[in-house]
Design an enzyme around this catalytic site. Structure first.
Site, PDB file in Angstrom:
ATOM      1  N   HIS A 170      59.692 -60.880-123.710  1.00 27.74           N
ATOM      2  CA  HIS A 170      58.417 -61.561-123.975  1.00 27.74           C
ATOM      3  C   HIS A 170      58.326 -62.893-123.206  1.00 27.74           C
ATOM      4  CE1 HIS A 170      58.199 -58.786-127.450  1.00 27.74           C
ATOM      5  NE2 HIS A 170      59.481 -59.102-127.581  1.00 27.74           N
ATOM      6  N   SER A 291      50.715 -75.777 -97.120  1.00 34.82           N
ATOM      7  CA  SER A 291      49.304 -75.898 -97.448  1.00 34.82           C
ATOM      8  C   SER A 291      48.661 -76.808 -96.412  1.00 34.82           C
ATOM      9  CB  SER A 291      49.153 -76.503 -98.845  1.00 34.82           C
ATOM     10  OG  SER A 291      47.902 -77.136 -98.965  1.00 34.82           O
ATOM     11  N   LYS A 297      53.607 -78.881-100.397  1.00 32.80           N
ATOM     12  CA  LYS A 297      53.672 -77.490-100.827  1.00 32.80           C
ATOM     13  C   LYS A 297      54.543 -76.602 -99.959  1.00 32.80           C
ATOM     14  CE  LYS A 297      50.835 -75.593-103.325  1.00 32.80           C
ATOM     15  NZ  LYS A 297      50.947 -75.042-104.668  1.00 32.80           N
ATOM     16  N   GLU A 304      53.991 -62.983-102.879  1.00 37.73           N
ATOM     17  CA  GLU A 304      52.607 -62.906-103.386  1.00 37.73           C
ATOM     18  C   GLU A 304      51.832 -61.798-102.684  1.00 37.73           C
ATOM     19  OE1 GLU A 304      50.512 -66.792-103.919  1.00 37.73           O
ATOM     20  OE2 GLU A 304      52.460 -67.583-103.328  1.00 37.73           O
TER      21      GLU A 304
END
Ligand code: ARG
Length: 471
Positions: A170, A291, A297, A304
């Site tokens: 969980h 970025s 970043k 992804e």
């Protein structure tokens, strides 16, 4: 069309003319573009030539072609292969698909023998054969890439057998596990994927050729011989099914979808682990992007994208399965739509497997952060319960006692292992000094020394098993 051939000698050369004497007008330009597949199915050219050569060899052995015809076909096909490989072959939209393009060129090159090649054959059994031959070799490449990815993960697992991270259920801290063990869970998934692909390959590797358009043919073809020549495991036994079956493509895409789903789950974990909130790993810079606005970043774009591309492959599975659902027997033009999803599935999967094998080697593991996280969530509470069971308590009672201990520890903001012995003994007098080994992350890990468990000794045994299996 070469200037030497009369139009009547090569009706295939120009579909701006009508299909046959039956047609009174040429095809509309729009329809030509709509129905043509050559700009994607030209990818099947090698399989198309391979299938044609096996067919011609059998026709000759059966006395349907003579050896001069056969030699001319072989010579022409060798030249076509050279032209395609050199990028000199002129693919024509007018000739609709890869099959008609190659046949027309063969006719230009060798004349009449080329026109005999299609004896006892239809494009319906031809295309089904081509797709199967093509897919078979792609499955072999994919299987090799899957092995390479598994080996890469096994290597990282071996190095990290002793590294502890919190195992979650969980997404809540559950029990400490070995990072190596965690990675080997993915190796199990990919091993099953390899089995599925090998199984699908058996059904891909059957020969439709000889089914002709749909009903078989009146020529005395030797289908078993063609199957042997092409290294196929058998012959499709019903001509109607042979030309219309695309189950093999659906099955493959289903297996590919599962590979991608497994990659996607791994991606999700890599992304989480690399986030500042977890900080468990770092991915090598060459697999990340920055970025354009935020200078700090470093984004895990590769996982992804892989997660995103999973949707694309699952989409292809839905496309193919839907393509089949309303089709009456036998061949229908719908089936021409099998190719782009299949091609894209193969391309996406191969690229993804390659990049993941490479990226796995570039994972930097941060054991301290993992351990810190494992210490936060009372990950060894089950171990305390098991300890009490070994001292004679029933598990349910032990479970309840430990819940009280955890509640106390939460109240004072410490881990169970940080409670003094006297405090612990208030929950049960049987608790002794030996409890602290049990409450340690490493003690918890080592205790799970059972087949399939997370103890480093088990992880190393699994690493050895995988290495032997993948060698
Ligand atoms: N390009 C077609 C396909 O991909 C080849 C078979 C065409 N057969 C036909 N009867 N129109 O399925």
């Amino acid at each position: 069309m070469s200037s030497s051939s009369k139009p009547a000698d090569n009706q295939l050369a120009n579909k701006a003319q009508a299909w046959s004497a039956l047609f009174s007008e040429p095809m509309s330009e729009l329809v030509k573009r709509y129905t043509s597949s050559v700009f994607f199915d030209k990818r099947l050219w090698a399989a198309d030539i391979q299938g044609s050569l096996a067919h011609a060899e059998m026709l000759t052995a059966q006395g349907i072609l003579n050896s001069e015809d056969h030699a001319a076909i072989q010579r022409g096909m060798a030249q076509i292969k050279g032209e395609i490989e050199a990028g000199a072959f002129e693919w024509k939209l007018d000739l609709e698909d890869v099959h008609l393009n190659i046949e027309a060129r063969l006719t230009e090159l060798v004349g009449i023998p080329a026109k005999r090649l299609h004896t006892g054959r239809s494009r319906n059994d031809q295309v089904a054969t081509d797709v199967r031959l093509w897919l078979r070799s792609e499955i072999d490449e994919i299987s090799a890439l899957l092995s390479a990815l598994q080996l890469a993960l096994v290597e990282v697992a071996e190095k990290n057998a002793e590294v502890i991270l919190p195992g979650f259920t969980h997404l809540q801290v559950a029990q400490p596990v070995s990072f190596g063990h965690h990675l080997l869970a993915y190796v199990e998934m990919f091993a099953r994927d390899a089995e599925r692909l090998a199984d699908a390959r058996r059904r891909v590797n059957r020969l439709p050729l000889g089914a002709a358009a749909l009903a078989g043919t009146s020529y005395p073809l030797d289908r078993e011989r063609v199957a042997r020549t092409l290294g196929m495991e058998g012959v499709c036994q019903n001509s109607l099914d042979a030309v219309s079956d695309r189950d093999f493509a659906i099955e493959f895409t289903a297996a590919a979808s599962l590979v991608m789903v497994h990659i996607s789950r791994l991606s999700e974990e890599l992304i989480l682990w690399m986030s500042q909130s977890f900080g468990f790993i770092d991915l090598a810079d060459r697999f990340c992007t920055g970025s354009s606005i935020m200078p700090q970043k470093k984004n895990p774009d590769v996982p992804e994208l892989a997660r995103g591309k999973t949707g694309r492959v699952v989409g292809h599975l839905m496309g193919l399965i839907t393509l089949m659902k309303g089709q009456p027997l036998a061949y229908n033009k719908d089936n021409q739509e099998d190719k782009e999803p299949l091609f894209d599935t193969v391309d996406t999967l191969k690229d993804t497997l390659r990049i993941f094998a490479e990226m796995s080697g570039g994972i930097t593991v941060k054991p301290e952060a993992m351990e810190r996280a494992a210490l936060k969530g009372y990950a060894t509470a089950t171990d305390l319960a098991d300890y009490l069971v070994k001292k004679g308590l029933a598990f349910r009672d032990a479970h309840e006692i430990v819940a009280h201990a955890v509640k106390t520890a939460i109240g004072t903001g410490v881990d169970l292992s940080q409670l003094p012995l006297a405090e612990l003994q208030k929950f049960d007098s049987r608790i002794g000094e030996d409890v602290f080994e049990v409450l340690s992350l490493r003690g918890s890990l080592n205790a799970r020394n059972i087949l399939g468990g997370t103890a480093p000794a088990q992880v190393r045994a699994q690493v050895a098993r995988h290495r032997a299996r993948l060698a």
